[in-house]
Design an enzyme around this catalytic site. Sequence first.
Site, PDB file in Angstrom:
ATOM      1  N   ARG A  51      45.625   1.943  14.125  1.00 56.17           N
ATOM      2  CA  ARG A  51      45.007   3.156  14.664  1.00 56.17           C
ATOM      3  C   ARG A  51      43.757   2.844  15.484  1.00 56.17           C
ATOM      4  O   ARG A  51      43.500   3.498  16.500  1.00 56.17           O
ATOM      5  CB  ARG A  51      44.678   4.107  13.518  1.00 56.17           C
ATOM      6  CG  ARG A  51      45.918   4.674  12.841  1.00 56.17           C
ATOM      7  CD  ARG A  51      45.561   5.671  11.774  1.00 56.17           C
ATOM      8  NE  ARG A  51      46.754   6.247  11.154  1.00 56.17           N
ATOM      9  CZ  ARG A  51      46.717   7.197  10.234  1.00 56.17           C
ATOM     10  NH1 ARG A  51      45.550   7.676   9.832  1.00 56.17           N
ATOM     11  NH2 ARG A  51      47.836   7.674   9.718  1.00 56.17           N
ATOM     12  N   ASP A 162      37.656  21.154   9.143  1.00 62.85           N
ATOM     13  CA  ASP A 162      38.171  19.793   8.967  1.00 62.85           C
ATOM     14  C   ASP A 162      37.109  18.826   9.466  1.00 62.85           C
ATOM     15  O   ASP A 162      36.265  19.186  10.298  1.00 62.85           O
ATOM     16  CB  ASP A 162      39.475  19.595   9.740  1.00 62.85           C
ATOM     17  CG  ASP A 162      40.304  18.441   9.192  1.00 62.85           C
ATOM     18  OD1 ASP A 162      41.227  18.702   8.390  1.00 62.85           O
ATOM     19  OD2 ASP A 162      40.004  17.286   9.537  1.00 62.85           O
TER      20      ASP A 162
END
Length: 293
Positions: A51, A162
Amino acid sequence: MSHALLRADPVAEPSASDRLTDKDFARIAALVSGEAGIKLPPAKKLMVEGRLRKRVRHLGLPNLTRYCEHLFDEDGLVREFVHLVDAVTTNKTDFFREPEHFVSLERSLLPELLSLRRRGAKPMLKLWSAASSNGAEAYTIAMVMADLAAKGDFQFAVLGTDISTKVLLVAERAVYPVEMIAPVPPEKQQRYLMRGCSPHRHKEARIVPELRSRVGFQRLNLIDSSYPIDRDVDVIFLRNVLIYFDKPTQEAVVRQLVGHLRPGGFLILGHSESMIGTNLRLPQRSPGVFQNT
């Protein structure tokens, strides 16, 4: 004519400089754990490498070694931390995930919440998706509430929060691939989703403006010492997130969330997280559903 077998070219192994050393991985894991509460055990190292290579390319850096130097030795962390968290967080969510909770909301939780309000008033019910990811949970809540509000005399608002700015942008745009909306019941798809008409949009659907106007999003780190959120929320959803925290962090987050519930309000955890709620001795109404008494 004979046909030769074609062999795929071997996938090049990343060079040593494009791998995280144990020291650098430990530093990243400690940083993410300390600042976001998210556990990154050694088994996640390959995932994190994969990632972060996208961030390496985006920044124009040659490899992960150089990226870590940028983070820890050149004060790059000040600007990069949000992107680092975006890269390593797992944002798995679906519309109508664990649907029993939405059935419970409709059939028992909402009627009970309305019974606690003053008669004659048109109450505003507040619902919070505390780890909203790409917005699927928040919009699911809004669909259920909009159907109920059409039959009852109340208003509602949904907040989604979030830690990842990347998924919050997706949530605010409210455009999803059509395969993702498959769990949405057909009648709700008809009422609350618009299908793309142009050739490059026909495989997408967007939440209708009327529903989007009921849902807001903001960034929030659940392990912060305080939340800039109202303390009279009726229902808080925090599902399938606590599993990424260690036990003390789990309990601290749940305690703080309960502090934002109105008396009689409900905290909804994932089915696999129900035992975490029992540590606070909150009455459990059904699997994963706890009431603030």
